[in-house]
Write an enzyme that holds these catalytic residues in place. Structure first.
Site, mmCIF file in Angstrom:
data_model
loop_
_atom_site.group_PDB
_atom_site.id
_atom_site.type_symbol
_atom_site.label_atom_id
_atom_site.label_comp_id
_atom_site.label_asym_id
_atom_site.label_seq_id
_atom_site.Cartn_x
_atom_site.Cartn_y
_atom_site.Cartn_z
ATOM 1 N N LYS A 1 0.874 -1.174 0.000
ATOM 2 C CA LYS A 1 0.000 0.000 0.000
ATOM 3 C C LYS A 1 0.911 1.223 0.000
ATOM 4 C CE LYS A 1 -1.590 3.047 2.025
ATOM 5 N NZ LYS A 1 -1.505 4.553 1.727
ATOM 6 N N GLU B 1 10.110 1.921 10.500
ATOM 7 C CA GLU B 1 11.143 2.933 10.270
ATOM 8 C C GLU B 1 10.439 4.268 10.369
ATOM 9 O OE1 GLU B 1 12.952 5.807 8.886
ATOM 10 O OE2 GLU B 1 12.924 4.889 6.894
ATOM 11 N N CYS C 1 13.920 11.499 6.388
ATOM 12 C CA CYS C 1 13.810 11.230 7.823
ATOM 13 C C CYS C 1 15.173 11.216 8.506
ATOM 14 C CB CYS C 1 13.063 9.925 8.069
ATOM 15 S SG CYS C 1 13.664 8.534 7.109
ATOM 16 N N GLU D 1 10.346 16.716 14.434
ATOM 17 C CA GLU D 1 10.683 16.507 13.028
ATOM 18 C C GLU D 1 9.848 17.448 12.158
ATOM 19 O OE1 GLU D 1 11.599 12.690 10.253
ATOM 20 O OE2 GLU D 1 9.634 12.702 11.208
#
Length: 462
Positions: free
Chosen positions: A170, A245, A279, A369
């Protein structure tokens, strides 16, 4: 490429179980470039059933044959690398040269590495009076993000296939055309029907259905820590394997002995590449107090050169998110030395390359982040202070250390609570494990460690 109006399930493009669609928008000009089906739980169930039916045959396929299919897949990706780059540029907004070098180049390298690993990995080993077999986990549900749309797919699909698993993918709703292109490549490479399946759709619908499906043995997810927590809880309740992750807030530590100009320029380039949507980007630059002012000046100068060289962020929501963080940085007392919250263009989801000085470790921009082209420069007093700041977030995905002596940099890196550290600008290695400490995730991707995520052991005692 032309968007498919169906799902790739059991070796063919099949009609979706819904008429709902997702518009794919070019973030550089805000124009709709395609539409794909917004899959639902029925589509996911059909795909998982196909993967489950194909599992015994693929798991029993000799590793050499699995390696051959992966090598064929790599070759198809090489042949279509220009189309890959153009597709990523169209739906992500990445500059074409970056798409060619990274968005097409990295997954080709990773696919090739798993073709070699599948042929050489020790799927059976002798341990004392036992023989240990490394067997596929089963059906994998993979949920991938938009920031590196093909690399993230290959980093999950390739090791799963090498291990003998079957898979349902997906992809992110912002970049489904790249995933459809990958499905075409899988088909062209001769991977048997049902081994790889693709369902496009929204995360809360198709993604959740895949994570919850009882026919899925392992959920592999890359994305935000918030969503990762929910997927981890869902998997834990069902006692199924999970690989996560997640987010990062990586520190770029420049020790006093380092080549300051090189460290700053490479650090700025790292943050600005892919419009900051990485990231593992080194979004916190840590500089000794004696070199701080010079580093700020160098960083501001370097960032200014990226004004017309970076692409947009992926969508309007992400643009507003990043601009909101810039506003918050100003409100909390950080000093803007490059960029700012104002949109640099009237059209497209662009954000100015931004650098903050006088950032303190408790500020929001130093802890959360941002996922945009925003760099924070923090001052440290001594090496212990630098280590405390570097380790002072809930994340631990990546980082960098610069020093005049490599051994000095390595000694500092060994004390960092993070999964991967670049030493003096070390290069990407597709064979090295990638993954995080703390809230940056569970498990590893790439190389033999990434392959092991998709294997389970069986011991035979003699």
């Amino acid at each position: 490429m032309k968007a498919h109006d169906g799902m790739y399930i059991d070796g063919a493009w099949r009609p979706a179980g819904t008429r709902d669609t997702i518009e794919v928008v070019n973030p550089a000009d805000e124009q709709v470039i395609g539409r794909v089906p917004a899959g639902n739980a029925l589509d996911v169930d059909t795909a998982v059933r196909a993967a489950r039916a194909a599992l015994p045959g693929w798991a029993a396929t000799p590793p050499a044959e699995r390696a051959a299919r992966l090598a064929a897949l790599r070759d198809v990706l090489v042949a279509r690398k220009d189309e890959i780059a153009e597709t990523v540029t169209a739906e992500l907004g990445s500059p074409l040269k970056f798409s060619q070098a990274v968005h097409a180049g990295a997954p080709i390298a990773v696919a090739g590495s798993y073709a070699e690993l599948a042929a050489t990995y020790a799927f059976e080993e002798k341990v004392g009076n036992s023989v240990v077999h490394h067997e596929p986990v089963g059906v994998v549900g993979a949920i991938t993000p938009w920031n590196y749309p093909l690399h993230q797919i290959v980093a999950k699909v390739a090791p799963a296939l090498a291990a003998g698993c079957t898979i349902v993918l997906k992809p992110a709703e912002d970049t489904p055309l790249t995933a459809q292109l990958f499905a075409e490549a899988v088909h062209e490479a001769g991977v048997p029907a049902g081994v790889f399946n693709l369902v496009t759709g929204l995360g809360p619908v198709a993604g959740q259905a895949l994570a919850e499906h009882p026919g899925v043995d392992l959920v592999s997810f890359t994305g935000s820590t918030a969503v990762g927590r929910r997927i981890g809880a869902t998997a834990g309740a069902a006692v199924k394997r999970v690989a996560l992750e997640l987010g990062g807030k990586s520190a770029n530590v420049i020790l006093p002995s380092a080549d300051l100009a090189k460290a700053v320029n490479v650090g700025v380039a790292n943050v600005m590449s892919n419009s900051g949507q990485t990231c593992s980007a080194w979004t916190r630059m840590l500089v000794h107090r004696d070199h701080y002012d010079e580093a700020v000046s160098l960083a501001a100068e370097a960032a200014a050169k990226y004004g017309d060289r970076i692409g947009p962020v992926v969508n309007a929501k992400q643009q507003e998110r990043v601009r909101g963080y810039i506003d918050k940085g100003v409100a909390e007392g950080a000093r803007l030395v490059a960029g700012g919250p104002e949109a640099p263009r009237e059209q497209g989801y662009f954000v100015s390359p931004t650098v903050f000085a006088e950032v303190t470790e408790e500020m929001t921009i130093a802890q959360e982040e941002i996922f945009g082209p925003v760099l924070s420069i923090l001052r440290y007093e001594d090496e212990d202070d630098a280590l405390r700041i570097a380790n002072g977030t809930v994340y631990g995905l990546a980082g960098a250390v610069w020093a005049g002596d490599e051994a000095e940099a390595v000694a500092f890196a060994r004390r960092m609570d993070t999964g991967q550290v670049d030493i003096n600008g070390g290069r990407f290695n597709p064979l090295a494990p990638f993954g995080g400490y703390k809230q940056s995730g569970v498990g590893r991707e790439l190389g033999a460690h990434g392959l092991a995520e998709y294997l389970q052991t069986k011991s035979l005692q003699f």
